[in-house]
Write a protein that holds these residues in place. Structure first.
Motif, PDB file in Angstrom:
ATOM      1  N   ARG A 159       1.877  10.313   2.607  1.00  0.00           N
ATOM      2  CA  ARG A 159       2.241  11.552   1.761  1.00  0.00           C
ATOM      3  C   ARG A 159       1.436  11.363   0.353  1.00  0.00           C
ATOM      4  O   ARG A 159       1.873  10.338  -0.294  1.00  0.00           O
ATOM      5  CB  ARG A 159       3.770  11.590   1.357  1.00  0.00           C
ATOM      6  CG  ARG A 159       4.487  12.295   2.389  1.00  0.00           C
ATOM      7  CD  ARG A 159       4.647  13.786   2.133  1.00  0.00           C
ATOM      8  NE  ARG A 159       5.657  14.440   3.133  1.00  0.00           N
ATOM      9  CZ  ARG A 159       5.746  15.819   2.919  1.00  0.00           C
ATOM     10  NH1 ARG A 159       4.809  16.598   2.141  1.00  0.00           N
ATOM     11  NH2 ARG A 159       6.531  16.467   3.897  1.00  0.00           N
ATOM     12  N   VAL A 160       0.597  12.085   0.096  1.00  0.00           N
ATOM     13  CA  VAL A 160      -0.273  11.872  -0.870  1.00  0.00           C
ATOM     14  C   VAL A 160      -0.076  13.240  -2.106  1.00  0.00           C
ATOM     15  O   VAL A 160      -0.062  14.225  -1.576  1.00  0.00           O
ATOM     16  CB  VAL A 160      -1.912  11.701  -0.714  1.00  0.00           C
ATOM     17  CG1 VAL A 160      -1.770  10.672   0.446  1.00  0.00           C
ATOM     18  CG2 VAL A 160      -2.502  12.724  -0.120  1.00  0.00           C
ATOM     19  N   ASP A 161      -0.670  12.801  -3.166  1.00  0.00           N
ATOM     20  CA  ASP A 161      -0.716  13.933  -4.182  1.00  0.00           C
ATOM     21  C   ASP A 161      -1.833  14.697  -4.115  1.00  0.00           C
ATOM     22  O   ASP A 161      -2.820  14.462  -3.359  1.00  0.00           O
ATOM     23  CB  ASP A 161      -0.767  13.335  -5.776  1.00  0.00           C
ATOM     24  CG  ASP A 161       0.321  12.228  -5.903  1.00  0.00           C
ATOM     25  OD1 ASP A 161       1.606  12.493  -5.238  1.00  0.00           O
ATOM     26  OD2 ASP A 161       0.334  11.277  -6.672  1.00  0.00           O
ATOM     27  N   LEU A 162      -1.659  16.064  -4.537  1.00  0.00           N
ATOM     28  CA  LEU A 162      -2.744  16.979  -4.686  1.00  0.00           C
ATOM     29  C   LEU A 162      -2.930  17.631  -5.955  1.00  0.00           C
ATOM     30  O   LEU A 162      -2.105  18.095  -6.668  1.00  0.00           O
ATOM     31  CB  LEU A 162      -2.446  18.240  -3.797  1.00  0.00           C
ATOM     32  CG  LEU A 162      -3.508  19.188  -3.159  1.00  0.00           C
ATOM     33  CD1 LEU A 162      -4.577  18.432  -2.628  1.00  0.00           C
ATOM     34  CD2 LEU A 162      -2.744  20.244  -2.187  1.00  0.00           C
ATOM     35  N   GLY A 163      -4.271  17.705  -6.425  1.00  0.00           N
ATOM     36  CA  GLY A 163      -4.211  18.122  -7.748  1.00  0.00           C
ATOM     37  C   GLY A 163      -4.568  19.675  -7.604  1.00  0.00           C
ATOM     38  O   GLY A 163      -5.228  20.186  -6.575  1.00  0.00           O
ATOM     39  N   ARG A 164      -4.126  20.282  -8.507  1.00  0.00           N
ATOM     40  CA  ARG A 164      -4.124  21.778  -8.519  1.00  0.00           C
ATOM     41  C   ARG A 164      -4.878  22.557 -10.073  1.00  0.00           C
ATOM     42  O   ARG A 164      -4.239  21.831 -10.827  1.00  0.00           O
ATOM     43  CB  ARG A 164      -2.809  22.496  -8.469  1.00  0.00           C
ATOM     44  CG  ARG A 164      -2.088  22.153  -6.964  1.00  0.00           C
ATOM     45  CD  ARG A 164      -0.884  23.015  -6.651  1.00  0.00           C
ATOM     46  NE  ARG A 164      -0.457  22.571  -5.380  1.00  0.00           N
ATOM     47  CZ  ARG A 164      -0.886  23.207  -4.020  1.00  0.00           C
ATOM     48  NH1 ARG A 164      -1.578  24.118  -4.356  1.00  0.00           N
ATOM     49  NH2 ARG A 164      -0.223  22.888  -2.996  1.00  0.00           N
ATOM     50  N   ILE A 165      -5.567  23.413  -9.954  1.00  0.00           N
ATOM     51  CA  ILE A 165      -6.302  23.954 -10.953  1.00  0.00           C
ATOM     52  C   ILE A 165      -5.671  25.259 -11.288  1.00  0.00           C
ATOM     53  O   ILE A 165      -5.564  26.234 -10.326  1.00  0.00           O
ATOM     54  CB  ILE A 165      -7.661  24.003 -10.840  1.00  0.00           C
ATOM     55  CG1 ILE A 165      -8.194  22.618 -11.039  1.00  0.00           C
ATOM     56  CG2 ILE A 165      -8.386  24.735 -12.114  1.00  0.00           C
ATOM     57  CD1 ILE A 165      -9.553  22.384 -10.876  1.00  0.00           C
ATOM     58  N   GLY A 186       0.700  -1.232  -0.047  1.00  0.00           N
ATOM     59  CA  GLY A 186      -0.022  -0.008   0.097  1.00  0.00           C
ATOM     60  C   GLY A 186       0.843   1.255  -0.145  1.00  0.00           C
ATOM     61  O   GLY A 186       2.100   1.411  -0.062  1.00  0.00           O
ATOM     62  N   MET A 187       0.249   2.473   0.335  1.00  0.00           N
ATOM     63  CA  MET A 187       0.924   3.579   0.327  1.00  0.00           C
ATOM     64  C   MET A 187       1.875   3.574   1.636  1.00  0.00           C
ATOM     65  O   MET A 187       1.308   3.246   2.564  1.00  0.00           O
ATOM     66  CB  MET A 187      -0.018   4.820   0.308  1.00  0.00           C
ATOM     67  CG  MET A 187      -0.798   5.120  -1.015  1.00  0.00           C
ATOM     68  SD  MET A 187      -1.733   6.483  -0.791  1.00  0.00           S
ATOM     69  CE  MET A 187      -3.316   5.991   0.175  1.00  0.00           C
ATOM     70  N   PRO A 188       3.192   3.954   1.459  1.00  0.00           N
ATOM     71  CA  PRO A 188       4.070   3.686   2.741  1.00  0.00           C
ATOM     72  C   PRO A 188       3.594   4.884   3.694  1.00  0.00           C
ATOM     73  O   PRO A 188       3.144   6.063   3.458  1.00  0.00           O
ATOM     74  CB  PRO A 188       5.422   4.113   1.929  1.00  0.00           C
ATOM     75  CG  PRO A 188       5.180   4.978   0.628  1.00  0.00           C
ATOM     76  CD  PRO A 188       4.032   4.266   0.284  1.00  0.00           C
ATOM     77  N   GLU A 220      -6.527   3.123  -6.536  1.00  0.00           N
ATOM     78  CA  GLU A 220      -5.666   2.201  -6.044  1.00  0.00           C
ATOM     79  C   GLU A 220      -4.774   2.841  -5.086  1.00  0.00           C
ATOM     80  O   GLU A 220      -4.322   2.506  -3.835  1.00  0.00           O
ATOM     81  CB  GLU A 220      -4.961   1.184  -6.848  1.00  0.00           C
ATOM     82  CG  GLU A 220      -5.957   0.420  -7.724  1.00  0.00           C
ATOM     83  CD  GLU A 220      -5.029  -0.167  -9.153  1.00  0.00           C
ATOM     84  OE1 GLU A 220      -3.982   0.040  -9.295  1.00  0.00           O
ATOM     85  OE2 GLU A 220      -5.935  -0.994  -9.485  1.00  0.00           O
ATOM     86  N   ARG A 221      -4.070   4.097  -5.439  1.00  0.00           N
ATOM     87  CA  ARG A 221      -3.363   4.703  -4.892  1.00  0.00           C
ATOM     88  C   ARG A 221      -3.660   6.311  -4.999  1.00  0.00           C
ATOM     89  O   ARG A 221      -4.046   6.749  -5.790  1.00  0.00           O
ATOM     90  CB  ARG A 221      -1.710   4.570  -5.268  1.00  0.00           C
ATOM     91  CG  ARG A 221      -1.252   3.013  -5.228  1.00  0.00           C
ATOM     92  CD  ARG A 221       0.182   2.876  -5.804  1.00  0.00           C
ATOM     93  NE  ARG A 221       1.000   3.576  -4.875  1.00  0.00           N
ATOM     94  CZ  ARG A 221       1.596   2.685  -3.894  1.00  0.00           C
ATOM     95  NH1 ARG A 221       1.549   1.427  -3.643  1.00  0.00           N
ATOM     96  NH2 ARG A 221       2.406   3.142  -3.045  1.00  0.00           N
ATOM     97  N   LEU A 222      -2.799   7.163  -4.033  1.00  0.00           N
ATOM     98  CA  LEU A 222      -2.931   8.433  -4.105  1.00  0.00           C
ATOM     99  C   LEU A 222      -1.715   9.130  -4.001  1.00  0.00           C
ATOM    100  O   LEU A 222      -1.492  10.342  -3.814  1.00  0.00           O
ATOM    101  CB  LEU A 222      -3.784   8.947  -2.971  1.00  0.00           C
ATOM    102  CG  LEU A 222      -5.167   8.510  -2.760  1.00  0.00           C
ATOM    103  CD1 LEU A 222      -5.703   8.884  -1.265  1.00  0.00           C
ATOM    104  CD2 LEU A 222      -6.176   9.165  -3.926  1.00  0.00           C
ATOM    105  N   ASP A 223      -0.568   8.308  -4.561  1.00  0.00           N
ATOM    106  CA  ASP A 223       0.872   8.731  -4.414  1.00  0.00           C
ATOM    107  C   ASP A 223       1.369   8.280  -6.041  1.00  0.00           C
ATOM    108  O   ASP A 223       2.579   8.025  -5.820  1.00  0.00           O
ATOM    109  CB  ASP A 223       1.566   8.199  -3.350  1.00  0.00           C
ATOM    110  CG  ASP A 223       1.567   6.754  -3.212  1.00  0.00           C
ATOM    111  OD1 ASP A 223       1.039   5.898  -3.970  1.00  0.00           O
ATOM    112  OD2 ASP A 223       2.405   6.351  -2.319  1.00  0.00           O
ATOM    113  N   SER A 224       0.572   8.069  -6.835  1.00  0.00           N
ATOM    114  CA  SER A 224       1.411   7.472  -8.274  1.00  0.00           C
ATOM    115  C   SER A 224       2.065   8.603  -8.874  1.00  0.00           C
ATOM    116  O   SER A 224       2.769   8.447  -9.806  1.00  0.00           O
ATOM    117  CB  SER A 224       0.314   6.874  -9.143  1.00  0.00           C
ATOM    118  OG  SER A 224      -0.558   8.012  -9.700  1.00  0.00           O
ATOM    119  N   GLY A 225       1.824  10.056  -8.562  1.00  0.00           N
ATOM    120  CA  GLY A 225       2.346  11.364  -9.348  1.00  0.00           C
ATOM    121  C   GLY A 225       1.757  11.432 -10.583  1.00  0.00           C
ATOM    122  O   GLY A 225       2.515  11.988 -11.546  1.00  0.00           O
TER     123      GLY A 225
END
Length: 446
Positions: free
Chosen positions: A236-242, A110-112, A332-337
């Protein structure tokens, strides 16, 4: 049950689904399958015409959509083979489920996460109306206060600037920001947390709780999320920006934790009539929107992929699972980039039918991933839905992924940590069922 036996069960159930048709129905099984496919195709075509026609043509389309599957059932019943078809469908569904389960690795990473100390001055924002009143139902204010958190309860009758409320808490010394509310409110506060490098905490008190689901949190009992204050780990997860490029300069409009949608759905939700009469508004607007007689004509660039005139575009913070043909399940993940990109462009009933029958392989559905997605249009401002919030954004709109930008504090033990569901590959299932037995017996797997 180990993976070898799960794979064998999948093969056995799949074989049984075919044998039931062949042995009981004989050569008629081919006709049964053909009749079923035709029925589904006619129902799909009818559904497309319901969405894109008005008046008496829509009424006829409704009749076709309902009548096609009913006629199929009547034909199966008249032939005395309805039970055979239903049993075959059940066996096949079990085979697909078992096949996917067999392909999941025994220990899917999973996500570390990393262990962290409890926060000293956590600050939580709670919306009492979210999720039908979950804040009060689960006594979240009292439980969070007892754990040392400062809680700000929003007043639904007097709207507040949630982002500014979070920034003021940071200025007052908060070392963790959290939200019990919908995904839109979570995104606003998550942006502030990322801006100041503070951990962010999600309490699953919203209606759908998509972000909480993908973090593995308990969506049935949001009070369990408060364990992150005392025994938490950090992801540590990714964040979308507009960003928008209006007026000759780039400005950040919003962040998103789930997705941003453009096109048909965003235009319908933006309509003033939508709140009062959702069904009538959708049926009234869809014919012109789907046939490009009204609304913006979009163009999408995502890496090397270009898409012209899609009816709808969904840009997600990390891609949705491949096993979900609609692309609206879980991630599946929130840290794939990577951003997930899903575009729908259906021009006629044949393409709508193909999309229903073939899923992601249909020509009307385009999926890809990218670090940056640009949505442009033939008008200067377009509607957008950002984590469920309706906005108007100047074009072009740029969606970028800020990899690892958000520190998320979650309970150490949480029930819904997702396991990767690979796409079904019957060749792999067959090899798994056969070769693992040989390896267990000491033979060379080759």
């Amino acid at each position: 049950m180990n993976r070898r036996w799960t794979a064998r069960l999948a093969l056995g159930a799949g074989t049984a689904a075919l044998l039931v048709l062949l042995l009981v129905a004989g050569f008629s099984s081919i006709l049964l399958v053909a009749v079923g496919v035709v029925g589904v195709a006619l129902a799909a075509a009818g559904a497309w015409w319901v969405l894109t026609r008005t008046g008496w043509k829509r009424l006829l389309a409704v009749v076709l959509t309902v009548a096609a599957p009913l006629v199929v059932l009547v034909l199966y019943t008249a032939a005395g083979l309805l039970w055979v078809v239903l049993l075959s469908i059940v066996l096949w569904a079990f085979a697909v489920s078992a096949g996917r389960a067999a392909l999941v690795e025994d220990s899917t990473p999973g996500m570390p996460d990393r262990s962290v100390s409890p926060p000293d001055r956590p600050f939580l924002i709670m919306n009492p109306r979210s999720g039908g009143g979950k804040v009060e139902k689960f006594h979240l204010v009292e439980k969070a206060t007892a754990l040392g958190a400062q809680v700000a309860v929003l007043d639904p009758d007097h709207p507040q600037d949630v982002a500014e409320l979070a920034r003021q808490a940071v200025r007052d010394g908060a070392d963790l920001l959290g939200v019990a509310g919908g995904d839109g409110t979570q995104a606003l506060v998550a942006g502030v947390a990322a801006e100041h490098g503070l951990p962010f905490m999600v309490i699953s008190a919203g209606t759908r709780n998509h972000f909480a689901m993908d973090l593995g949190l308990d969506r049935q009992d949001p009070a369990t999320c408060l364990a992150a204050l005392t025994d938490g780990v950090e992801l540590r997860v990714d964040l979308g920006r507009i960003f928008t490029d209006g007026a000759g300069h780039r400005s950040e409009e919003r962040v998103f934790v789930n997705n941003a949608s453009f096109g048909v759905y965003a235009a319908v939700v933006r309509s003033p009539a939508y709140r009062d009469d959702k069904a009538h508004t959708i049926l009234a607007m869809l014919p012109d929107l789907l046939t490009h007689h009204s609304g913006a004509r979009l163009s999408v660039r995502a890496g090397s992929m270009s898409l012209d005139d899609p009816q709808a575009v969904l840009v997600s913070n990390n891609p949705y699972e491949r096993g979900d043909s609609a692309g609206l399940g879980r991630r599946e993940r929130l840290d794939s980039g990577r951003l997930g990109v899903l575009g729908i462009g259906v021009g006629n009933a044949a393409e709508a039918t193909e999309l229903l029958l073939r899923g992601r392989q249909g020509r009307g559905l385009t999926t890809t991933t990218a670090r940056e997605v640009v949505i442009d249009a033939d008008i200067s401002v377009i509607p957008a839905g950002v984590d469920g919030e309706s906005l108007m954004l100047p074009t072009p709109v740029r969606c970028l992924l800020d990899a690892g930008a958000l520190r998320v504090r979650v309970p150490r033990n949480r029930p819904g940590v997702p396991h990767t569901r690979p796409p079904l590959d019957w060749g792999r299932v067959r090899r798994l069922a056969l070769t693992m037995g040989r390896v267990a017996a000491g033979h060379d797997a080759r």
